[in-house]
Every structure is written in structure tokens, then in C-alpha cells.
Design a protein around this motif. Sequence first.
Motif, PDB file in Angstrom:
ATOM      1  N   ASN A  56       9.374  50.388 -21.136  1.00 39.41           N
ATOM      2  CA  ASN A  56       8.206  49.514 -21.103  1.00 39.41           C
ATOM      3  C   ASN A  56       8.572  48.052 -20.867  1.00 39.41           C
ATOM      4  OD1 ASN A  56       6.372  51.596 -21.489  1.00 39.41           O
ATOM      5  ND2 ASN A  56       6.466  51.447 -23.724  1.00 39.41           N
ATOM      6  N   TYR A 105       2.442  51.625  -8.679  1.00 38.84           N
ATOM      7  CA  TYR A 105       2.865  52.613  -9.677  1.00 38.84           C
ATOM      8  C   TYR A 105       2.759  52.064 -11.099  1.00 38.84           C
ATOM      9  CZ  TYR A 105       4.452  55.539  -5.873  1.00 38.84           C
ATOM     10  OH  TYR A 105       4.487  56.332  -4.750  1.00 38.84           O
ATOM     11  N   GLN A 128      -0.882  52.517 -11.945  1.00 37.88           N
ATOM     12  CA  GLN A 128      -1.157  53.935 -12.116  1.00 37.88           C
ATOM     13  C   GLN A 128      -0.670  54.422 -13.484  1.00 37.88           C
ATOM     14  OE1 GLN A 128      -2.743  56.336 -10.131  1.00 37.88           O
ATOM     15  NE2 GLN A 128      -3.462  54.521  -9.040  1.00 37.88           N
ATOM     16  N   SER A 129       0.503  53.977 -13.891  1.00 31.84           N
ATOM     17  CA  SER A 129       1.030  54.376 -15.198  1.00 31.84           C
ATOM     18  C   SER A 129       0.196  53.793 -16.331  1.00 31.84           C
ATOM     19  CB  SER A 129       2.489  53.932 -15.341  1.00 31.84           C
ATOM     20  OG  SER A 129       2.590  52.520 -15.421  1.00 31.84           O
ATOM     21  N   TRP A 130      -0.250  52.554 -16.139  1.00 33.99           N
ATOM     22  CA  TRP A 130      -1.100  51.917 -17.152  1.00 33.99           C
ATOM     23  C   TRP A 130      -2.461  52.602 -17.234  1.00 33.99           C
ATOM     24  CZ3 TRP A 130      -5.726  49.075 -16.343  1.00 33.99           C
ATOM     25  CH2 TRP A 130      -6.202  48.427 -17.484  1.00 33.99           C
ATOM     26  N   LYS A 131      -3.019  52.915 -16.098  1.00 33.80           N
ATOM     27  CA  LYS A 131      -4.326  53.567 -16.023  1.00 33.80           C
ATOM     28  C   LYS A 131      -4.301  54.954 -16.661  1.00 33.80           C
ATOM     29  CE  LYS A 131      -7.422  55.477 -12.513  1.00 33.80           C
ATOM     30  NZ  LYS A 131      -7.644  55.591 -11.043  1.00 33.80           N
ATOM     31  N   ASN A 132      -3.241  55.710 -16.408  1.00 31.22           N
ATOM     32  CA  ASN A 132      -3.137  57.078 -16.918  1.00 31.22           C
ATOM     33  C   ASN A 132      -2.396  57.160 -18.254  1.00 31.22           C
ATOM     34  OD1 ASN A 132      -4.423  58.147 -14.568  1.00 31.22           O
ATOM     35  ND2 ASN A 132      -2.470  57.967 -13.471  1.00 31.22           N
ATOM     36  N   ASN A 133      -1.995  56.003 -18.761  1.00 30.60           N
ATOM     37  CA  ASN A 133      -1.287  55.931 -20.046  1.00 30.60           C
ATOM     38  C   ASN A 133      -0.036  56.814 -20.035  1.00 30.60           C
ATOM     39  OD1 ASN A 133      -0.902  54.972 -22.664  1.00 30.60           O
ATOM     40  ND2 ASN A 133      -2.050  56.669 -23.585  1.00 30.60           N
ATOM     41  N   LYS A 134       0.734  56.677 -18.950  1.00 28.17           N
ATOM     42  CA  LYS A 134       1.959  57.442 -18.802  1.00 28.17           C
ATOM     43  C   LYS A 134       3.140  56.498 -18.588  1.00 28.17           C
ATOM     44  CE  LYS A 134      -0.160  61.583 -16.781  1.00 28.17           C
ATOM     45  NZ  LYS A 134      -0.167  62.477 -15.586  1.00 28.17           N
ATOM     46  N   LYS A 135       4.331  57.033 -18.787  1.00 30.42           N
ATOM     47  CA  LYS A 135       5.532  56.223 -18.561  1.00 30.42           C
ATOM     48  C   LYS A 135       5.678  55.939 -17.075  1.00 30.42           C
ATOM     49  CE  LYS A 135      10.472  55.972 -19.609  1.00 30.42           C
ATOM     50  NZ  LYS A 135      11.622  56.636 -20.227  1.00 30.42           N
ATOM     51  N   HIS A 156       7.140  55.609 -13.548  1.00 31.62           N
ATOM     52  CA  HIS A 156       8.156  56.261 -12.732  1.00 31.62           C
ATOM     53  C   HIS A 156       7.976  55.812 -11.293  1.00 31.62           C
ATOM     54  CE1 HIS A 156       9.782  59.040 -15.722  1.00 31.62           C
ATOM     55  NE2 HIS A 156       8.531  59.275 -16.112  1.00 31.62           N
TER      56      HIS A 156
END
Length: 204
Positions: free
Chosen positions: A137, A189, A192-199, A201
Motif C-alpha cells: 500500500n 490500475y 481499479q484496485s481502490w475501486k474494487n478494494n483489492k491489492k 497489481h
Amino acid sequence: MQAMMVNHNYLFGCCLSYCSVSLKTQELYALVFACRYLDIFTYYVSLYNTIMKLIFLGSSFSIVWYMRYHKVVRRSYDKDQDTFRHYFLVLPCLLLALLINEKFTFKEVMWTFSLYLEAVAILPQLVLLQRTRNIDNLTGQYVFLLGAYRALYILNWIYRYFTEPHFVHWITWISGLVQTLLYADFFYYYFQSWKNNKKLHLPA
């Protein structure tokens, strides 16, 4: 002053492992500030301005030293992945500065060179993140803020263009635009990671 929003070297280096940090990018930034602030002892603006220049220079070179020579820090630096040949960026930027500048003097050419080099200095960092695909993060936020501060500069330039007479700086503008565009893929990206609450990549 350029890059005042993000002291990308000192704060980041103090609190984070260097496994996902590119030494090559840090070396390029150290060279950027060394060339940009050649007037530090010959052109006085204010005490604040001088202190900030010294902080940027000191922090930039200290981080390079820590990553290269500190017994503990250098162990966490992944030099096997950080193999971007960054010196290939230096000569083209210098030649471009010799050819395209606002005034052909040593200080002006070095200033212009620092603008061109800063525009591409993030490339080794982006390549390292793409290779390792291990983006924690703090590293993601660090790279995002580096790109965001330049994007905010562009908004500032647009505002000043319409509100200040004769505010035209093509070299600075084009360099800043190129620098921001290099972050475009990362920004996509990141959001996208923030929007989907994912790490976060990056694709290989």
C-alpha cells in the motif's frame, strides 16, 4: 518549487522497506536536484527557498547512500529486479537540453536537463513494480502521489495561463505532460484496485 508536495526520498525512505523501491529512480532524482539547484549559493531568493533546496539535495543523496551502503537497508533492496539501464536516459536528456533550451548558458542548460530527466526518472520504478508485481500500500501511494503532484502542477499552469499575461513555458509544460502520461497506466490500475478494494497489481 518543483516537487515540493512530495519529498519522495526522505519520508519514504525512513518508513519503508526498500524491496520495492528502485535505486535507479532515486539516483536519477538525486541528479535532477543536483542540476536544478546549482544556483543554491549564488542566487538567493529567501531563507525558506534555500533551506528547502538543501533538504531536497540532502535527502536525495542520503537515500541513495542508504540503499547502496547501509548494512541493514541494502539487504532489503531487490537489485536483481531493479535492472533498468537508467544511464541510457541521462545522455539523451542532456543532448536534448543542449539543443532545446530557453537560453544557452551552463545553468540554464542544466535546469532544462533536470526538467527532461525528471520527466522520465520514474521509469525504473515503474518497471520494477511491473516485474515484481509485489506492490504494498505505501509503495503504491508513494508512486501515485509522485504522479499526482505533477498532474496538479498542470492544473496550476492552465490556471496561470488564463489569468497571467505572457505566462508561456513550453519546455516545462511539455516535460510535465510527458511525465504525467508515463503514470497513466499506473493510475488506471491504482484506481481499479481502490475501486474494487483489492491489492494493487500491475500486468507483467
